[in-house]
Write a protein that holds these residues in place. Structure first.
Motif, short mmCIF file in Angstrom:
data_model
loop_
_atom_site.label_atom_id
_atom_site.label_comp_id
_atom_site.label_asym_id
_atom_site.label_seq_id
_atom_site.Cartn_x
_atom_site.Cartn_y
_atom_site.Cartn_z
N TYR A 77 0.82 -1.15 -0.26
CA TYR A 77 -0.09 0.11 -0.08
C TYR A 77 1.22 1.44 -0.26
N LYS A 78 0.56 2.30 -0.86
CA LYS A 78 1.37 4.05 -0.82
C LYS A 78 2.77 3.09 -0.80
N ALA A 79 3.51 2.26 -1.65
CA ALA A 79 4.47 1.82 -1.40
C ALA A 79 5.34 1.26 -0.61
N ALA A 80 4.82 1.32 0.33
CA ALA A 80 4.76 0.59 1.38
C ALA A 80 3.89 -0.88 2.00
N TYR A 81 4.76 -2.11 3.42
CA TYR A 81 4.71 -3.06 2.89
C TYR A 81 3.27 -3.32 4.26
N SER A 82 2.42 -3.73 4.79
CA SER A 82 1.00 -3.82 5.53
C SER A 82 1.46 -3.38 7.77
N GLY A 83 0.95 -2.00 7.89
CA GLY A 83 1.00 -1.48 9.46
C GLY A 83 0.75 -3.06 10.18
N ILE A 84 0.11 -4.05 9.65
CA ILE A 84 -0.15 -5.14 10.41
C ILE A 84 1.49 -5.44 10.70
N LEU A 85 2.52 -6.48 9.62
CA LEU A 85 2.93 -6.82 9.24
C LEU A 85 4.06 -5.98 10.28
N LYS A 86 4.12 -4.78 9.39
CA LYS A 86 5.13 -3.92 10.69
C LYS A 86 5.25 -4.15 12.15
N ALA A 87 3.81 -4.00 12.55
CA ALA A 87 3.65 -4.02 14.45
C ALA A 87 3.82 -5.03 14.42
N PHE A 88 3.55 -6.63 13.77
CA PHE A 88 3.86 -8.02 14.61
C PHE A 88 5.77 -8.07 15.07
N LEU A 89 5.95 -7.59 13.26
CA LEU A 89 7.86 -7.50 13.48
C LEU A 89 8.36 -6.72 14.14
N ASP A 90 7.81 -5.59 14.69
CA ASP A 90 8.31 -4.96 15.92
C ASP A 90 8.39 -5.58 16.77
N LEU A 91 8.03 -6.97 17.42
CA LEU A 91 7.77 -7.39 18.26
C LEU A 91 8.95 -8.52 19.01
N LEU A 92 9.54 -8.56 17.16
CA LEU A 92 9.85 -9.65 17.34
C LEU A 92 11.24 -9.34 18.07
N PRO A 93 12.15 -10.19 18.63
CA PRO A 93 13.52 -9.93 19.55
C PRO A 93 14.70 -9.00 18.44
N GLN A 94 15.63 -8.71 18.54
CA GLN A 94 16.33 -7.72 17.86
C GLN A 94 16.80 -8.42 17.03
N PHE A 95 17.10 -9.61 17.30
CA PHE A 95 17.64 -10.97 16.47
C PHE A 95 16.87 -11.99 16.69
N GLY A 96 15.54 -11.00 15.80
CA GLY A 96 14.60 -12.50 15.83
C GLY A 96 14.62 -13.67 14.89
N LEU A 97 15.49 -13.65 13.78
CA LEU A 97 15.28 -14.14 12.55
C LEU A 97 16.85 -14.73 12.50
N THR A 98 17.40 -15.24 13.82
CA THR A 98 18.39 -15.58 13.37
C THR A 98 18.95 -16.79 13.37
N ASN A 99 19.70 -17.00 11.84
CA ASN A 99 19.67 -18.39 11.46
C ASN A 99 18.76 -19.04 10.52
N LYS A 100 17.46 -18.11 9.97
CA LYS A 100 16.91 -18.37 9.31
C LYS A 100 16.87 -18.39 8.45
N LEU A 101 15.43 -19.01 7.38
CA LEU A 101 15.82 -18.51 6.35
C LEU A 101 14.27 -18.07 5.63
N VAL A 102 14.50 -16.82 5.07
CA VAL A 102 13.30 -15.83 4.73
C VAL A 102 13.06 -15.87 2.87
N LEU A 103 11.82 -16.26 2.88
CA LEU A 103 11.73 -15.28 1.17
C LEU A 103 10.38 -14.99 1.74
#
Length: 198
Positions: A77-103
């Motif tokens: 939306y308006k050249a940005a990803y969704s706000g609800i996704l941003k709010a959830f990603l903000d809840l993850l720890p600082q290194f919340g995706l360590t050693n994970k693959l992301v697509l």
């Protein structure tokens, strides 16, 4: 090893979530197990207030932690990803995706929003310290169509990108699995070979 399908759309049904589930079906066909997490189903007040003590938030964060890979989808939306996704990603720890693959996956109204993945979402995902962020897949609304008769239909170029992304994620997961610590075996000292140089 499990894969988490993380849906970041605030609406249902949505093209981005259907594309996400399509990727999940292809991964399952290759023998991978996956779990689904729709951010929109989590308690809104708990997300907005960053309430880590909420039981549903705790369970969602645990699901992310347990996954070996995360396939994340969002509408643009308006050249940005969704706000609800941003709010959830903000809840993850600082290194919340360590050693994970992301697509990352995204859908938008036109090709002009395509760079939102690389300039908005990818930096946030990278800041969470993943093992690797795979090349993003972006599709316009015209390239991802749905009907009750035919189900989800992707344009040929998008289908090819999806197949490539799924194969790359699958191969990367298998490579990680092959170097798992439990596969190393103990070697008796008497069998060690060494050389000494002076």
């Amino acid at each position: 090893m499990t894969i988490l399908l993380l849906a970041g759309s605030p609406s249902a049904p949505s093209r981005s979530t259907r594309l996400l589930h399509h990727v999940g079906d292809k991964l399952a066909h290759l023998g991978h197990r996956y779990a689904r997490l729709d951010v929109r189903d989590l308690p809104g007040q708990a997300i907005l207030r960053a309430d880590w003590n909420d039981p549903e938030i705790k369970a969602a964060l645990a699901t992310v932690e347990e996954a070996s890979a995360v396939v994340v989808s969002t509408p643009v939306y308006k050249a940005a990803y969704s706000g609800i996704l941003k709010a959830f990603l903000d809840l993850l720890p600082q290194f919340g995706l360590t050693n994970k693959l992301v697509l990352p996956l995204a859908t938008g109204g036109s090709q002009s929003h395509m760079l939102a993945l690389d300039y908005a979402l990818r930096p946030v995902l990278s800041s969470l310290n993943p093992k690797h962020v795979l090349p993003s897949i972006y599709a316009t609304e015209a390239q991802v169509t749905w009907s009750e008769e035919n189900g989800l239909v992707l344009d040929a170029p998008i289908e090819a990108r999806v197949n490539e992304g799924v194969e790359q994620l699958s191969a990367s997961l298998q490579a990680l699995h092959k170097i798992a610590p439990e596969e190393f075996r103990e070697i008796p000292f008497s069998q060690l070979q060494y050389s000494v140089s002076y």
